[in-house]
Structures are given as structure tokens and as C-alpha cells.
Design a protein around this motif. Structure first.
Motif, short mmCIF file in Angstrom:
data_model
loop_
_atom_site.label_atom_id
_atom_site.label_comp_id
_atom_site.label_asym_id
_atom_site.label_seq_id
_atom_site.Cartn_x
_atom_site.Cartn_y
_atom_site.Cartn_z
N LYS A 105 -54.39 19.02 15.59
CA LYS A 105 -54.60 19.90 14.82
C LYS A 105 -53.36 19.21 13.93
CE LYS A 105 -59.38 20.53 14.57
NZ LYS A 105 -59.46 19.08 16.34
N ALA A 106 -53.65 18.90 12.80
CA ALA A 106 -51.99 18.08 11.63
C ALA A 106 -51.37 19.80 10.93
CB ALA A 106 -52.43 17.13 10.52
N ARG A 107 -50.30 20.10 11.51
CA ARG A 107 -49.83 21.05 10.36
C ARG A 107 -49.89 21.30 8.54
NH1 ARG A 107 -44.05 21.13 10.22
NH2 ARG A 107 -43.96 18.97 10.09
N PRO A 108 -49.97 21.61 8.21
CA PRO A 108 -49.85 21.78 6.71
C PRO A 108 -49.02 20.77 6.30
CG PRO A 108 -50.37 23.89 7.46
CD PRO A 108 -49.86 23.07 7.74
N PHE A 109 -49.58 20.71 5.01
CA PHE A 109 -48.17 19.59 4.33
C PHE A 109 -48.58 19.67 2.58
CE2 PHE A 109 -48.27 14.65 1.65
CZ PHE A 109 -46.45 15.49 1.22
N THR A 110 -47.33 20.68 2.27
CA THR A 110 -47.61 21.65 0.96
C THR A 110 -47.11 21.13 -0.25
OG1 THR A 110 -45.36 21.85 1.50
CG2 THR A 110 -47.23 23.68 2.88
N ARG A 111 -47.45 21.44 -0.86
CA ARG A 111 -47.37 20.87 -2.40
C ARG A 111 -46.11 20.52 -2.83
NH1 ARG A 111 -49.12 19.63 -7.37
NH2 ARG A 111 -51.90 20.11 -6.75
N GLU A 112 -45.07 22.10 -1.96
CA GLU A 112 -43.62 21.99 -2.35
C GLU A 112 -42.59 20.81 -1.51
OE1 GLU A 112 -45.37 24.79 -1.63
OE2 GLU A 112 -46.08 24.67 -3.59
N GLN A 113 -43.34 20.60 -0.23
CA GLN A 113 -42.18 19.25 0.60
C GLN A 113 -42.74 18.33 -0.31
OE1 GLN A 113 -44.82 20.61 3.66
NE2 GLN A 113 -43.30 22.28 5.07
N ARG A 114 -43.46 17.94 -1.47
CA ARG A 114 -44.04 16.07 -1.38
C ARG A 114 -42.02 16.04 -2.10
NH1 ARG A 114 -48.73 15.84 -6.65
NH2 ARG A 114 -49.69 16.71 -5.15
N ASP A 115 -41.47 16.19 -2.87
CA ASP A 115 -40.49 15.64 -3.01
C ASP A 115 -39.41 15.34 -1.88
OD1 ASP A 115 -40.88 16.40 -5.87
OD2 ASP A 115 -39.95 18.16 -5.63
N THR A 116 -40.45 15.94 -0.78
CA THR A 116 -38.68 15.55 0.34
C THR A 116 -39.63 15.23 1.76
OG1 THR A 116 -39.11 17.79 1.37
CG2 THR A 116 -37.35 17.74 -0.17
N THR A 117 -40.55 14.76 0.89
CA THR A 117 -41.78 14.62 2.47
C THR A 117 -42.05 12.83 2.08
OG1 THR A 117 -42.64 16.07 3.12
CG2 THR A 117 -43.03 14.73 4.11
N THR A 118 -42.21 11.36 2.47
CA THR A 118 -42.29 10.54 2.61
C THR A 118 -43.70 10.94 3.33
OG1 THR A 118 -39.77 9.23 2.49
CG2 THR A 118 -41.76 7.98 2.93
N ILE A 119 -44.79 9.73 2.51
CA ILE A 119 -45.65 9.25 3.41
C ILE A 119 -45.67 7.91 4.26
CG2 ILE A 119 -47.84 8.81 2.17
CD1 ILE A 119 -48.00 10.91 0.78
N LEU A 120 -46.18 7.86 5.02
CA LEU A 120 -45.85 6.70 5.86
C LEU A 120 -47.71 5.88 5.44
CD1 LEU A 120 -43.89 7.24 8.75
CD2 LEU A 120 -43.31 5.89 6.86
N PHE A 121 -47.87 4.59 6.04
CA PHE A 121 -48.78 4.01 6.06
C PHE A 121 -48.65 2.29 6.74
CE2 PHE A 121 -48.80 1.28 1.85
CZ PHE A 121 -47.31 1.67 1.02
N GLY A 122 -49.88 2.29 6.14
CA GLY A 122 -49.87 0.11 6.26
C GLY A 122 -51.37 -0.41 7.37
N GLY A 123 -51.16 -1.56 7.49
CA GLY A 123 -52.36 -2.13 7.95
C GLY A 123 -53.00 -3.30 7.31
N LEU A 124 -52.08 -3.22 6.01
CA LEU A 124 -52.31 -4.53 5.45
C LEU A 124 -51.39 -5.07 4.57
CD1 LEU A 124 -53.49 -2.01 1.88
CD2 LEU A 124 -54.84 -3.42 4.04
N THR A 125 -51.28 -6.35 4.50
CA THR A 125 -50.06 -7.76 4.03
C THR A 125 -48.88 -6.69 3.44
OG1 THR A 125 -50.75 -8.25 2.16
CG2 THR A 125 -52.05 -9.38 3.51
N TRP A 126 -48.32 -7.51 3.63
CA TRP A 126 -46.47 -6.61 2.71
C TRP A 126 -46.86 -6.77 1.24
CZ3 TRP A 126 -43.71 -9.10 -0.78
CH2 TRP A 126 -43.92 -10.52 -1.80
N LYS A 127 -47.74 -7.94 0.69
CA LYS A 127 -47.92 -7.48 -0.25
C LYS A 127 -49.23 -6.43 -1.32
CE LYS A 127 -48.98 -11.02 0.87
NZ LYS A 127 -50.09 -12.01 1.39
N HIS A 128 -50.03 -6.27 -0.64
CA HIS A 128 -50.69 -5.14 -0.35
C HIS A 128 -49.99 -3.64 -0.33
CE1 HIS A 128 -53.00 -8.20 0.54
NE2 HIS A 128 -54.54 -8.04 -0.54
#
Lengths: 505, 406
Positions: A12-35
């Protein structure tokens, strides 16, 4: 009563709070580099820090295999390994706690019972294996544009985000189609890659600066009606205008189909097969992500049709879905038009269903469902491609089923050139040599088409060059060559130069 | 365990009349995949349409011989053995019958009427299982239509069995011409099929409860099989559980675990009250993507086994290249072992029974069962309330005393 036992509970993921937005980077992937670059722009637009995972490498396969249960399909192993290797590097450079605090990972979910919907189980197992169980991982259900605020409010999966991602995907598809229709014919090697980089960077800015008009329905209407994105694509067209191409080079056109991740991917995850096909003298028809989204949008209609006997509101619901579908396809076509109609049109979902029906039931879910059969037949019967190359991950559950059904298709259409390639990630020579065998025949067919078109029109290379000299726009990458009954570009080009009508299909 | 023939016409409302004479029609059903958990539906459904019991023909258990004799050269792709083996079943129904089959009925079961429905996201069949018939059919049609060549009609209805209200239309679309039926007949027959299936499942669950009550009364261990329905096929599951049963340990299958309120409340009641789970059949505490019906049941079965005192050992069966099982290997093991229950996995099961290695492993399991069962029972009993519904009042007192011991 004793209470010493702690029964197992899943991650179960720990909360990701609104206050943490400025210091937290969202990682993602699965498409082409362009997308991914454009999706990054969408995140930034909504004041998120975001970063695509590095492109997949062979080392990711090894890292994934080490940490998840044996027998996983290769997309699961590669994508898990990619996350693992990124986090390993971060931990080595910045320490465990900082890595846990600074990043969250967002991944797609759903897809019914297929393993794609369970990728996160593998990610979770890998995090556990790395001692990073506190690292935060969130699921984005691909069939819901507006979901309840995720834990903590740090990440809001809402209409502005979802619409942005969908529009970024459509624009990413446009770029990809332009790229693969241009590079095989470019006169100056490297031009296409350079323009692609410039275009992706430009569209990144466009998405980053996207105005947000309204929160839900107003925003939806703006996305459908505004010329903001089409104007941006016109700028991209101008960049492609500068690329000179020579379409008298005879190259077989190879349609790529297969499991979603594998067919979309560009890199070691699929032996870089699109690049390899180009090196082998082919033109690749890449699979747009938009077809998959169109499928997701269309399938409720079929489900509603079944419910007609028990649901009185079916007609209204179907009208709503059809309306959304029209707007979606209309938007795609508007984007195509902005690029001179060079990108391919989306196939009609009803036609794909009809073509696949004798071989694979359209309601069978998981992966690309009946579309693999439908797309192969569509490309063959409409003479869109000389060959279909289906990329199938080792042990992919839905893909193996439709691939088996293709035996029946090939029995009925023996002239259909079909290369099902099983991808394990570590058997490159075997897979590519298998593809090469069928590619040889595709090359012969492209050559025959070209010879036939020349003979039919009385065209010669010299005459063609003369016409080109008089009409320099013909040599622009953005000049659309109409489909005149042949699969390969060169044959259609000859027909076009000669002003001939479509060859009898 | 299952009976593979019709017994008697199902009770309920009388069939729409006049019913056409279908007593001479022979229907062959490949006994594969989810037919193992829905067979009684098919029996009830077909009998209600007027097909005679003796004309409802299920193919034999899977075997290597069956595959060699009837399925050779028909495979179109390499995949898990439970799907690959279907070629042999089709072939047997076409070529291996003394009395000719008229129709092969091979359903594409999209969703299942699982007892967990309403407690999980979905109860869908595995993607390979639902699409298996299309894949196998291709092997019998790629050169010529083998079904038609042998005078057999091939019918493969796409069925959302978890949604009984749409099933009649799905059946009707596929079978109206094949069986010359009208919609009312189909609707009635579907109802009869579900009734038959519910009655059968109830009988099986009651039988399991009886076994478990005996274990509770005698304070004896039993073994739970965690597998998919087709692992009951001796050619797929290789009767591993029977080898263990021969040592005197009662066997129960997760598909037929009792789900009576009194028992589930005893096992899961405290967790429901503590809001760790929404209901005794909720698995959201251990599994996020609860879409696959059989996977959901396996995970719930693991939870049940981890808590039920007299299940001291779990046998996990999994076939070679099972993509549905693969992500569950570690979670199920962790669930089961949390309170000390023994866990043994037989993975990558294929066509050949590795008799030697199975025997050695059975001996190991028997050794551990004999050595640790008493301790496991005591440990798990101590975690539950004293009022076990499986025990008579007298035994309840004894168990309560035992659970209070340090």
C-alpha cells in the motif's frame, strides 16, 4: 486469544501529499521517447515535476529477472528492470531515503485479466526485493479519465491531467507517423532525427504552456474545439517541409502490430526492430497508440448492444459513446490535416471487428483482442503494407491466442505475408533472422509493384526525375502521396507522378 | 468428483412448449479449462432443451495418448498445456466416438459466476482460457474445415456467465440455428443450467464442510489444493493430491470450500470488524487487481488456509507458462505461510507426470504434516474465537481450553 501473527498484506503506497509536489518527481514510462516528452510537458503544465524513465536497455531485462517471479512476460521484466535500475542508480548517488522521498512512480493499470493489469504486482515485488517498500507507486486506470483523488492529493488523476495525456499521445502519434514515413527516404541522412528532436522539444513547450480553461466539461470542450494543438502541428509541418526525400527508392512497407508495449516501444525491449527494419531497407508503418485508445472508446458500444434487452437507457448511452468517438476521431483527423494528411488515418473499429470475426471473437478481451487479426487483414486487403510483423512477447497470454488464430487466417489468405516474432529480450539473432526470411519476400513484392506501376504508366526514372525537377514540392517530406492501389510508397509515387488512377485492388 | 453425464430433468418452471424433438442430437463438449467448474450448467442447459443425458458427451480426461492420437499436428502456437491439450479433446470428439457427434459445443467463457462476485472488481476468465477455442479451432480449419468435413456443426458461444441476464441472448445468437431453438426456450434452459450448477456447487461445498467438520472434531489435519479448476483433470493436475490422500490426509479443493456465514464470520469476522477487509470474501488486503476470477479465488483460498486451523498444508498447483499464476506465486506463499501453514508448490506442470519426483516430494510433505500439523492447528486455533461453528458444544469447550493455554 493470541495476536502474535501478522497476516500478509499487499503493498500500500504511502500518501503523496500536495505539499510534497514541489520536491517530488513523478516517474513514468512505457511509450516512445516522443510520447513521453510530450506527457512530461503535460505534467509540468499542471505544476508537477515529472521525468520519463530512461529508455529500456538489455540490462533492464537482467535486473527484472532477478527480482520478480519466474515466468513473467518480457514487457513485465523489462519495465520492472527499468524502474529497478533507475532506483539503484539513484540510491547509489543520493541514498535510499532521498530516493524514496524524491520520487513516485505512476503506471497504467486495467486491461482486465491480462498480466498488463498486474504489472504493479511485479513492481511491488521488485521494490520489496530492493528494500524500497516505502517507495510510492500509483496506478492510472486507462479507462477512467477522472478518478478519485489519489492518496494525499499530491497526484490528482483528473480531467486536466488525463486529457493532457491523451492529447499528448495523439500528437506523439502524429510525430511518429511523420518520422517513419520520412526517414527511409531522406536525402540527407540525419535530417529526420534532427527535425524530430526539434519538433518534440517544440511540442513539449506547447503542452507545458497549455491554457487550462475550466475543470471538467469546459476543459473537454476546449480540447475538442480549440485550434491550439493543430496550430502547433502546423509549425511542426514547416519543420518537416525542409526535409528533402527521394521516394523513388523501392522499399517494402512493413506494418508493425503486436502486444501493446512491444509494438509501441523503440529500443532494446523489442530488439530495436523498427530501426533494424529500416536498416534492412524497409519503410515501417508504426502502430499509433491512438488505435488502442479508439478501441477502448469503442468497446462500450458492443457491450451496450448486448445489454439492449435488459437496459432501457441503452440508446442514450450508445449515442453518448458514439458522439465521443466522433469527436475523438475528428480531433485525430484535424491533427493529420495540420500535417498535410501525411499521418495515416485511424482504422474503423467496426471494420476491424468485421474482418476479424470469422477468426477471433471481437469481445475476447486482453491485450489487443481481435485487433491483431483485424489489423493484419486490414493492411493486407487494403494494400496498406507488403508485410505484417507481429511482435509477441514470450508467454504473452492474449497475444499467443490471436497469433494461433492467424493460422486460420493464413489458410484462408495464403498470400498474406505475416511474420509473428516472439520476443524474449535475449534471443535477438533468432528473432531477426526469422523476420528477415519473410522480409525477403516482402522486398520482392515491393519491387514487383514498382515494376508493374512503371509498366502500367510508361514511367521511367528519368521522366520521374524531370517531373520532380519541375515540381520541387514533390520532394518535400510533407507532400502526401495518395494511395493508388499499391502497398509500397515508390509504386504509389510512380502512379501519382503519371497521374494514373488507382490500380485495381 | 464431478459427474460427466446428465442425471434428470431439472426442476423449475415447465419448458416452453411445444418443444422440438432433439432426443437424437448428440452434443460433444471438450472437457477442458472452465468447463471443469461449469459442467453442471451445460448438463442442465442441454437437458432442458431436450438433449438426452446419454447424448451429452464430454471428452475424456486429458492424456498424452489423447493428444498424440487426436491432436497431433493441430496445434497452432506454443502456450500453456491446459490450452494446448484442447486439440486432443476436439480431435477425440471428432474422430474418437463410436456414435457420431452432431455438434461440438466449445464455449468461450468470458466471465464466471464466482462466489466472490460483488466482493472483487471482476470475475473474468483468463485471456487464454476465454480465447482458447478460437485458437484451437484454427488448427482444425487452416487447411480445410474438419468439422464440416465430418458432418459436425461447431458452436462456440461467447458467454458472460457472471451476468446471467445477458447469457440467454449470447446463447441464442450462437445456437439459434445450430439447435433450431427460439429465445424463450434458450432463456428457460439457461435458467435450468444455472439452477443445476448452483445445486451441484452447494452439494460439493456441503461435502467439504463435512470433511472439515470431521477434521475439527477429530483434531486432524487436512490439505487444501490451490489450483485452477482444470487441475482436477488427472491429465493436467496429475492427481498429485490423490497421492497425498493415499497417506490418509483428507483433501479439499478451494473451489468447493464452504462459504457459510457462520464459518466465514468465525474465520474473518474480527478482520471485518476491524475494517481491515469489507467482507469475509474481500481480498483487497492482499491483491489489488482483482479482475481474474480464478486468481481471485486462489488468493482467497490462500487466506482461508492461512486462518483455518485444520488446514495445515497447502498444495499449490500451477501449469507450465501460466501467466495468470505467475504474479501470484510469491503472494500466495506469503499469505499461506504467515501463520505457519505448510506450503508446497508443484509448478510448471506439463503433459508428462514426473512420477518419481512427485513421490519424493509427497514423502517430504507427509513427513512435515506428521511432524508439524498438531502445532499448526494449536497455533491457528489460538488466533480465532473459541466458538468454532464446526464443533459440537462439547468440543467447543475443549478447544477453548486449548486456545487459552500459553
Amino acid at each position: 486469544m493470541a495476536t502474535a501473527v501478522q497476516h500478509y498484506t499487499s503493498y500500500k503506497a504511502r500518501p503523496f501529499t500536495r505539499e510534497q509536489r514541489d520536491t517530488t518527481t513523478i516517474l513514468f514510462g512505457g511509450l516512445t521517447w516522443k510520447h513521453e516528452r510530450l506527457v512530461q510537458g503535460v505534467f509540468n503544465n499542471l505544476n508537477y515535476k515529472a521525468k520519463p524513465l530512461p529508455n529500456i536497455t538489455r540490462a533492464d531485462l537482467d535486473a527484472g529477472k532477478e527480482l520478480i517471479d519466474v515466468g513473467a512476460c518480457c514487457p513485465t521484466i523489462f519495465t520492472t528492470g527499468s524502474l529497478v535500475n533507475f532506483l539503484k542508480t539513484e540510491v547509489a548517488e543520493n541514498g535510499k531515503q532521498k530516493t524514496i522521498d524524491d520520487y513516485v512512480f505512476l503506471t497504467a493499470g486495467a486491461c482486465g485479466p491480462c498480466r498488463f493489469g498486474q504489472y504493479h504486482e511485479s513492481y511491488e515485488m521488485a521494490l520489496d526485493g530492493m528494500g524500497l517498500k516505502d517507495f510510492r507507486l500509483f496506478l492510472l486506470a486507462q479507462d477512467q479519465l477522472d478518478q478519485a483523488p489519489e492518496k494525499g492529493g499530491g497526484l490528482e488523476i483528473n480531467m486536466p491531467l488525463s486529457l493532457g495525456i491523451v492529447w499528448a499521445i495523439l500528437c506523439g502519434d502524429m510525430l511518429t507517423d511523420m518520422e517513419y514515413q520520412t526517414r527511409p527516404y531522406e536525402v540527407n541522412p540525419g535530417d529526420t532525427d534532427r527535425v524530430m528532436k526539434e519538433s518534440a522539444d517544440y511540442l513539449f513547450e506547447v503542452f507545458q504552456k497549455r491554457p487550462i480553461h475550466g475543470k471538467k466539461w469546459g476543459l473537454l470542450a476546449w480540447h475538442f474545439l480549440s485550434s491550439y494543438f493543430a496550430d502547433a502541428l502546423r509549425v511542426v509541418k514547416k519543420k518537416f517541409d525542409a526535409i528533402e526525400v527521394d521516394r523513388l527508392q523501392v522499399k517494402p512497407k512493413i506494418k508493425i502490430t503486436g502486444e501493446f508495449w512491444l509494438q509501441t516501444h523503440e529500443g532494446d525491449g523489442n530488439y530495436n526492430i523498427k530501426h533494424w527494419l529500416e536498416q534492412e531497407g524497409s519503410e515501417v508503418m508504426p502502430p499509433p497508440v491512438a488505435v488502442w485508445l479508439g478501441y477502448l472508446l469503442h468497446t462500450p458500444i458492443w457491450r451496450l448492444q448486448k445489454k439492449a434487452v435488459v437496459d432501457r437507457k441503452v440508446k442514450f448511452k450508445m449515442a453518448m459513446v458514439r458522439g465521443m468517438e466522433r469527436l475523438y476521431v475528428g480531433t485525430y483527423n484535424r491533427f493529420r490535416k495540420a500535417l498535410g494528411n501525411v499521418p495515416y488515418a485511424l482504422p474503423d473499429q467496426e471494420e476491424l471487428k468485421k474482418l476479424a470475426s470469422p477468426f477471433f471473437h471481437y469481445e475476447l478481451r486482453g491485450g489487443e483482442g481481435h485487433m491483431l487479426v483485424g489489423k493484419a487483414l486490414h493492411a493486407h486487403l487494403h494494400k496498406q503494407a507488403n508485410m505484417t510483423c507481429e511482435l509477441s512477447p514470450y508467454s504473452c497470454m492474449p497475444n499467443t491466442m490471436s497469433q494461433g488464430a492467424m493460422a486460420n487466417v493464413q489458410g484462408r489468405y495464403p498470400e498474406l505475408l505475416y511474420a509473428p516474432i516472439e520476443i524474449k529480450g535475449d534471443a535477438e539473432v533468432h528473432a531477426l533472422s526469422r523476420c528477415q526470411m519473410i522480409l525477403t519476400e516482402a522486398k520482392k513484392r515491393a519491387q514487383s509493384e514498382f515494376v508493374e506501376a512503371m509498366a502500367r504508366t510508361g514511367m521511367t526514372i528519368e521522366k520521374a526525375r524531370e517531373i520532380e525537377a519541375k515540381r520541387p514540392e514533390l520532394k518535400k517530406a510533407t507532400y502526401r502521396i495518395p494511395h493508388l492501389g499499391y502497398a509500397s510508397t515508390a509504386a504509389n509515387y510512380v502512379m501519382h507522378l503519371a497521374g494514373a488512377k488507382a490500380a485495381a485492388v | 468428483m464431478q459427474t460427466w453425464f446428465g442425471k434428470k430433468a431439472s426442476a423449475g418452471s415447465p419448458p416452453p412448449s411445444p418443444r422440438k424433438d432433439r432426443s437424437g442430437i448428440r452434443v460433444g463438449i471438450p472437457k477442458v479449462l472452465n468447463v471443469w467448474s461449469t459442467s453442471q450448467f451445460w448438463v442442465g442447459f442441454l437437458r432442458d432443451l431436450g438433449i438426452e443425458s446419454e447424448n451429452i458427451v464430454f471428452s475424456s480426461d486429458t492424456s498424452e495418448e489423447q493428444g498424440r492420437e487426436f491432436g497431433k499436428g493441430r496445434g497452432t502456437v506454443d502456450c500453456c498445456y491446459p490450452v494446448k491439450s484442447i486439440s486432443g479433446h476436439y480431435g477425440e470428439l471428432i474422430f474418437g466416438q463410436k456414435k457420431k457427434i452432431n455438434i461440438i459445443l466449445s464455449p468461450m467463457i468470458y466471465s464466471l459466476p464466482s462466489f466472490m462476485r460483488g466482493h472483487v472488481s471482476e470475475t473474468l476468465a483468463c485471456t487464454r482460457v476465454m480465447a482458447g477455442p478460437e485458437n484451437i479451432k484454427a488448427g482444425f480449419m487452416k487447411e480445410s474445415d474438419v468439422f464440416a468435413d465430418n458432418g459436425i456443426k461447431y458452436a462456440s458461444p461467447f458467454l458472460s456467465m457472471a451476468e446471467p441476464d445477458v447469457v440467454p441472448k449470447q446463447m441464442y445468437d450462437c445456437l439459434k440455428d445450430v439447435l433450431d431453438v427460439d429465445y424463450a426456450e434458450i432463456e428457460h434452459a439457461v435458467e435450468a443450467g444455472y439452477r443445476e450448477l448452483r445445486a451441484f456447487n452447494k452439494r460439493m461445498r456441503d461435502a467439504s464442510r463435512e470433511i472439515m467438520a470431521w477434521c475439527a472434531r477429530e483434531n486432524k489435519p487436512c490439505v487444501l489444493v490451490l489450483g485452477r479448476p482444470y487441475h482436477m483433470d488427472p491429465g493436467i493436475g496429475h492427481e498429485i493430491e490423490s497421492d497425498l490422500q493415499a497417506h490418509g490426509y483428507p483433501i479439499v479443493w478451494l473451489q468447493y470450500l464452504p462459504i457459510d456465514d457462520d464459518l466465514l464470520n468465525w474465520i474473518f469476522g474480527e478482520e471485518v470488524q476491524a475494517k481491515k477487509i469489507r467482507s469475509p470474501l474481500d481480498i483487497s488486503d492482499v491483491w489489488t487487481s482483482s479482475n481474474s476470477s480464478n486468481t481471485n479465488e486462489i488468493l482467497w483460498g490462500a487466506k482461508f488456509a492461512a486462518r483455518f486451523p485444520w488446514i495445515t498444508c497447502v498444495l499449490r498447483l500451477s501449469s507450465y507458462e501460466c501467466g495468470m499464476d505467475q504474479p501470484t506465486y510469491t503472494p500466495t506463499q506469503k499469505i499461506v505461510e504467515a501463520a505457519g501453514t505448510l506450503f508446497f508448490k508443484f509448478g510448471d506442470l506439463d503433459s508428462t507426470k514426473p512420477a518419481g519426483s512427485i513421490r519424493i516430494r509427497i514423502e517430504t510433505i507427509v513427513h512435515y504434516l506428521a511432524k508439524y500439523s498438531d502445532k499448526i492447528i494449536q497455533k491457528k486455533l489460538a488466533l480465532l474465537p473459541a466458538d468454532c461453528p464446526l464443533l459440537a458444544e462439547k468440543e467447543k469447550t475443549l478447544v477453548a481450553a486449548a486456545s487459552n493455554q500459553p
